[in-house]
Design an enzyme around this catalytic site. Structure first.
Site, mmCIF file in Angstrom:
data_model
loop_
_atom_site.group_PDB
_atom_site.id
_atom_site.type_symbol
_atom_site.label_atom_id
_atom_site.label_comp_id
_atom_site.label_asym_id
_atom_site.label_seq_id
_atom_site.Cartn_x
_atom_site.Cartn_y
_atom_site.Cartn_z
ATOM 1 N N SER A 461 -5.958 -1.750 -3.482
ATOM 2 C CA SER A 461 -4.710 -1.061 -3.823
ATOM 3 C C SER A 461 -4.867 -0.307 -5.142
ATOM 4 C CB SER A 461 -3.563 -2.078 -3.863
ATOM 5 O OG SER A 461 -2.327 -1.423 -3.824
ATOM 6 N N ASP A 581 -2.885 -1.193 3.331
ATOM 7 C CA ASP A 581 -3.151 -1.780 2.015
ATOM 8 C C ASP A 581 -4.057 -3.010 2.142
ATOM 9 O OD1 ASP A 581 -2.826 -3.278 -0.479
ATOM 10 O OD2 ASP A 581 -1.246 -1.830 -0.929
#
Length: 801
Positions: A461, A581
């Site tokens: 991320s 993600d």
């Protein structure tokens, strides 16, 4: 009778007297027969700075005969702690006596055996020595496990055939590794003999860790396959490569880790004679090279520019082959590589590209790698100007003699290569957490100021974004400027509103976010980064974690930052899989960095902390009651999760469990700056959050420096993890009686069987269809190759059940 000081003792028949105390370490390849007085024999323990007295030689006894009989270097220090007279018999004189009276060898050998411990004498009956040529199988999958093998030299690979017929590389084993152990519960309690140069079962063995054996040493020592490399061959792509300067530079960097020897065809001829490389002297050369590998941490073999017998010897001796090219040149495969390709060399191969300090950043690395599907990895090295200097050989050597007088720079790219080769790499792993990730920029500054080198970067991320900046940019000021500009771009309400879309898959189309990431990294490929880098995504098509070490940098960074509901999944340009993600599956991938060869992983956690003091509302919950609690200003407030919060927590369950494993792991140094007061979207507070990270990092790293933690990180893991002679490998349900019973079963050694090419090739080495276009991308997740000229391994017949 005359006094012997620091000179070699006289020949047999002269009895020198040594004053006490006096070391006789210079008595190389001599037999000392004590006439009067005492000689003390010492040996330094592997993990100790002090010598330990092994035994005392009394009048009428000898010492040094082991080195004379075997031709091995003397591994003892001999001291006269008081006045002593002795006869010194040189190796040449002893051989002259032996030619006239051959039986004298038996008497001398008997004096050696008497010094050996009873354990070694007992186990010797069960040991068989095997010489296995490259490409031959020690045993095959499905064979009965009836032996334990100890690798003395060379490399072995373990290949598993899968149900679909493909083969997977399961592990590689080098000098000192233990192979063939299946059930640790049936293993023996086995003391480590102190009489051998490297020990019978060194605890640095990856096999020991694999099978649950606990050994003494540093907490970062276990489980790193690169740590037992002992020989590295260096080969040029073309004649333009400054190979001698590269080899000397690498030798200088490796000197910070342990004793290093650089061998070329010229210095081999100088040391062993002009005919040393002739086939008639094969045994002598092999024996001498084996001795050098015993007494040096790594031996560097510098190949010739053509396929000479020395070049072939370099490749056969190598645990790893470095293929050195110039990054500024057109990608090409050298003639030397083409010739070696036909020899099916199984050693691990790494591509090293050299760059000038004032030259352009790396580019077109993919083209270099696609030409070499056999390479297991690559590194970019920014070289000092002296590497490319056009000095004559004598002046070049003279210059590097001055360079060797200074300690190597631990932050140089050559030092990074040295740590990677020896299994001492330090990885930086950055976790996800939105705007809280700005603290990672401050921690990077603290790392730099405190002198902590980083050899590998990984992230998830926001950590994927910050890690990519660090891997690409060599200047901290530029890292901060680029990170701040992007953070300010994230606060733009206009761009946010313009990216809104009909919320079927997500609230935003992703076009604006793509543009912001792409503007930072342009068309940079992951392969072109200065520091090896990886990022984590969640593949929701295959319900699996994906580790990306190649391909479009901005796309995989964006994929790793794609929060569900806000951004649509990114379609992988390679296979079309939907990537989300990485925090949903592994928000702090220290375990991935470890599996890629890192000895120490510095993990920075900036994730959100979930509230745990939620309201206990019983067996049922009324939404009307919750609505009343929230609207009534006089009602007691309750903490109850809404549907979105429940879904978010469910999504991160796997990640939370993974995080706990990472925090408790021995190889990981876990840091969490005090950033809980900042929200996920507080990008407008970049400076403030960055400063918090810097102050926290500086405090922690200063403590590391003062307390010696940093120095331990930089120590060679092989040197710090060796076991004391009295240490044991502790295994339950076994005793010395069990050992005596087991080793008494002597069975004939199995004959090594010839493998077909396909039997020891893994799926990554087989010829891929449709040419080399996709070969490199498919190969990136493969472990390193294994191979060598030959492998020697005495095996201990142990019924493993």
């Amino acid at each position: 009778m005359r006094q012997c000081r620091h000179r070699r003792s006289p020949a047999c028949g002269r009895a020198p007297m040594v004053s006490s105390p006096h070391p006789l370490f210079g008595q190389d390849m001599n037999i000392l027969f004590v006439v009067s007085g005492l000689l003390h024999v010492y040996q330094r323990k592997i993990d100790s700075e002090e010598d330990t007295c092994l035994f005392v030689v009394r009048p009428g006894e000898m010492v040094g005969q082991l080195a004379v009989l075997t031709g091995e270097p003397l591994i003892f220090t001999i001291k006269a702690n008081r006045d002593c007279s002795f006869l010194s018999i040189s190796k040449a004189h002893f051989y002259e006596i032996m030619r006239k009276q051959p039986t004298v060898v038996l008497g001398v050998a008997h004096t050696v055996v008497k010094r050996v411990s009873s354990f070694v004498r007992q186990i010797d009956f069960a040991l068989d020595w095997m010489e296995v040529e490259a490409g031959r199988a020690v045993y095959r999958q499905g064979d009965k496990s009836d032996c334990t093998y100890i690798v003395l030299s060379g490399r072995l690979r373990s290949v598993i055939r899968k149900d679909d017929g493909k083969k997977r590389l399961a592990g590689e084993y080098g000098r000192g590794d233990l192979i063939g152990v299946v059930g640790p519960g049936s293993l023996l309690t086995m003391p480590c003999p102190g009489v051998t140069t490297r020990g019978l079962l060194p605890p640095s063995s990856g096999a020991c860790h694999q099978f649950g054996l606990h050994t003494a040493g540093s907490k970062w020592d276990s489980g790193n396959p690169a740590s037992n490399l002992s020989t590295v061959a260096i080969m040029p792509v073309s004649e333009d490569v400054p190979l001698t300067a590269f080899a000397l530079e690498l030798k200088h960097a490796l000197s910070a880790i342990g004793p290093i020897l650089l061998l070329t065809s010229d210095n081999i001829k100088q040391r062993l004679g002009s005919a040393a490389l002739d086939s008639i002297h094969e045994y002598r050369l092999s024996s001498w090279l084996g001795q050098q590998e015993d007494i040096h941490r790594i031996v560097l073999y510098q190949a010739d520019s053509t396929l000479t017998p020395w070049t072939q010897r370099c490749v056969r001796q190598a645990d790893c082959v470095l293929i050195v090219g110039l990054g500024e040149q057109e990608p090409t495969v050298g003639e030397l590589e083409r010739m070696l390709e036909s020899t099916a060399v199984r050693a691990q191969k790494q591509l090293v590209l050299l760059h000038r300090e004032d030259g352009p950043a790396p580019s077109r690395t993919v083209e270099w790698l696609n030409m070499r599907s056999w390479c297991s990895g690559h590194l970019h090295l920014c070289c000092p100007r002296r590497v490319f200097s056009r000095r004559s050989m004598p002046k070049l050597v003279e210059m590097y003699q001055r360079v060797f007088q200074r300690p190597p720079d631990r932050h140089s790219d050559f030092s990074r290569l040295a740590r990677v080769l020896t299994g001492n790499a330090i990885a930086l792993v950055l976790g996800g957490g939105g705007a809280r990730g700005c603290a990672q920029v401050g921690i990077i500054r603290a790392l730099t100021e405190c002198g902590i080198p980083v050899d590998m970067v990984g992230g998830t991320s926001i950590g994927a974004f910050m890690g990519a900046l660090y891997s690409e940019e060599r200047n901290y000021s530029q890292i901060r400027i680029r990170a701040k500009q992007w953070a300010e771009d994230m606060t733009s309400m206009v761009k946010t509103v313009l990216d809104l879309t009909y919320p079927i898959t997500s609230m935003f189309s992703g076009a604006g976010f793509n543009s912001s990431i792409c503007s930072v990294f342009k068309d940079r490929q992951i392969e072109d980064l200065w520091i090896p880098y990886f990022t984590i995504t969640t593949d929701i098509t295959a319900s699996a974690m994906r580790v990306h070490t190649d391909g479009s940098l901005w796309r995989y960074v964006r994929a790793s930052m794609s929060l569900s509901g806000y951004m649509p999944p990114l379609c992988d340009p390679k296979d079309g899989h939907l990537l989300m993600d990485g925090g949903y599956i592994n928000n702090l991938p220290a375990d991935v960095a470890r599996s890629m060869g890192a000895k120490v992983v510095i993990a920075i956690d900036v994730g959100s902390q979930d509230e745990t003091d939620l309201t206990n509302y019983g067996d049922a919950l009324s939404g009307w009651w919750l609505l009343w609690k929230r609207w009534n200003p006089l009602a007691t407030k309750v903490k109850v999760l809404n549907m979105a919060e429940i879904q978010t927590r469910l999504a991160y369950v796997c990640c939370v469990r993974q995080l706990e494993m990472v925090k408790n792991s021995e190889y990981c140094e876990y840091l969490r700056p005090p950033i809980d007061s900042y929200g996920t979207l507080d990008f407008g507070k970049f400076n403030e959050i960055c400063e918090v990270g810097y102050q926290h990092g500086r405090t922690v790293f200063d403590i590391w420096v003062r307390s010696g933690v940093l120095e331990k990180m930089l120590q060679d893991r092989q040197g710090t993890s060796k076991m004391k002679a009295c240490d044991v490998l502790t295994c339950p349900n076994a005793s010395f009686t069990d050992l005596a019973e087991i080793v008494s079963r002597i069975e004939p050694a199995k004959v090594a069987t010839v493998d077909d090419e396909s039997d020891y090739q893994t799926e990554y080495e087989e010829e891929l269809p449709d040419g080399p276009k996709d070969a490199y991308a498919d190969f990136q997740s493969a472990p390193a190759h294994v191979g060598s000229d030959s492998v020697s391994c005495p095996h201990l017949p142990v019924p493993l059940g």
